[in-house]
Write an enzyme that holds these catalytic residues in place. Structure first.
Site, PDB file in Angstrom:
ATOM      1  N   GLY A  27      -0.884 -49.115 -29.175  1.00  0.00           N
ATOM      2  CA  GLY A  27      -0.479 -47.831 -29.750  1.00  0.00           C
ATOM      3  C   GLY A  27      -1.650 -46.878 -29.891  1.00  0.00           C
ATOM      4  N   ASN A  28      -1.344 -45.608 -30.098  1.00  0.00           N
ATOM      5  CA  ASN A  28      -2.390 -44.599 -30.281  1.00  0.00           C
ATOM      6  C   ASN A  28      -1.812 -43.384 -30.996  1.00  0.00           C
ATOM      7  OD1 ASN A  28      -1.271 -43.300 -27.621  1.00  0.00           O
ATOM      8  ND2 ASN A  28      -2.130 -45.281 -26.990  1.00  0.00           N
ATOM      9  N   SER A  76      -6.841 -44.723 -23.538  1.00  0.00           N
ATOM     10  CA  SER A  76      -6.599 -44.516 -22.111  1.00  0.00           C
ATOM     11  C   SER A  76      -5.315 -43.737 -21.866  1.00  0.00           C
ATOM     12  CB  SER A  76      -6.521 -45.871 -21.394  1.00  0.00           C
ATOM     13  OG  SER A  76      -5.460 -46.656 -21.907  1.00  0.00           O
ATOM     14  N   GLU A  77      -4.488 -43.587 -22.898  1.00  0.00           N
ATOM     15  CA  GLU A  77      -3.227 -42.862 -22.760  1.00  0.00           C
ATOM     16  C   GLU A  77      -3.322 -41.419 -23.264  1.00  0.00           C
ATOM     17  OE1 GLU A  77       0.030 -46.393 -22.745  1.00  0.00           O
ATOM     18  OE2 GLU A  77      -0.669 -45.761 -24.703  1.00  0.00           O
TER      19      GLU A  77
END
Length: 222
Positions: A27-28, A76-77
């Site tokens: 998650g982010n 990275s997202e």
């Protein structure tokens, strides 16, 4: 830079992990400063129990890293976050989670219908939490897929991946929407199970749009 925003993102990222919306390093989360347009985003590869505000990365919407005090890279997202902020400029915050019930329906590529009235607050336009078609995490393809789904709703499932919630107020509100996605997904799962797999009744979009704060409640001096 953006110290208050970095602190808020850090607090919510930790809370999401402690509440079971994402485990380990998955998650982010991000939030956008309305004055500068810059975003504060969680880093990649860091356990949130060890995260501090100085680990939050500041970037612009051209994917330039402007500040990373602890030397960490952004998630990275982040391209997905940038695409959402760009396609919907009113968005102020994004929560991307891997909560189990929501992710199960994402794996099945199955939208979640409006089976309880509380979804009236989730920014849906078709009485469902839609599914953004699969694209590899971290790629421009995922960024395009999610931003297109966000044209329909503030709450989205990512096929074979997880869930995303956006909000035009702050990171806390985006987190609440992500939590509601998981609660709705769990209720939907239990409803399907109790009903031998048959679809439960759900609300049409027209009914969801009728909600308003009760006019009968009276306040002094008004």
């Amino acid at each position: 830079m953006l110290e208050t925003l970095k602190k808020d993102v850090c607090v919510i990222a930790k809370r999401a992990q402690h509440d079971g919306l994402c485990k380990h390093k998955s998650g982010n989360f991000s939030a956008r400063d309305p004055e500068t347009g810059l975003i504060a985003v969680t880093p990649t590869g860091l356990d949130r129990d060890e995260m501090s505000p100085r680990d939050i990365v500041v970037m612009d919407l051209d994917a330039n890293v402007l500040e990373n005090e602890s030397g960490l890279r952004p998630t990275s997202e982040v391209l997905m976050h940038i695409a959402l902020y760009t396609s919907r400029p009113e968005i102020r915050a994004i929560a991307h989670t891997h909560s189990p019930y929501a992710t199960a329906f994402a794996v099945l590529n199955k939208p979640i219908p409006a089976i309880v009235y509380e979804v009236a607050n989730l920014g849906l336009t078709k009485a469902r939490v839609p599914v953004a078609p699969y694209a590899r995490p971290g790629t421009p393809g995922l960024a395009v897929s999610v931003s297109q789904a966000a044209a329909e709703a503030d709450c989205i499932l990512l096929e074979k991946h997880g869930a995303v919630a956006v909000d035009s107020r702050d990171i806390y509100e985006a987190f609440l929407k992500a939590a509601y996605i998981e609660e709705l997904a769990e209720l939907y799962h239990h409803s399907l199970t109790a009903n031998a797999g048959a679809e439960p009744d759900s609300f049409p979009q027209e009914e969801l749009q009728r909600w308003a704060y009760p006019a009968e409640i009276k306040f002094p001096n008004r």
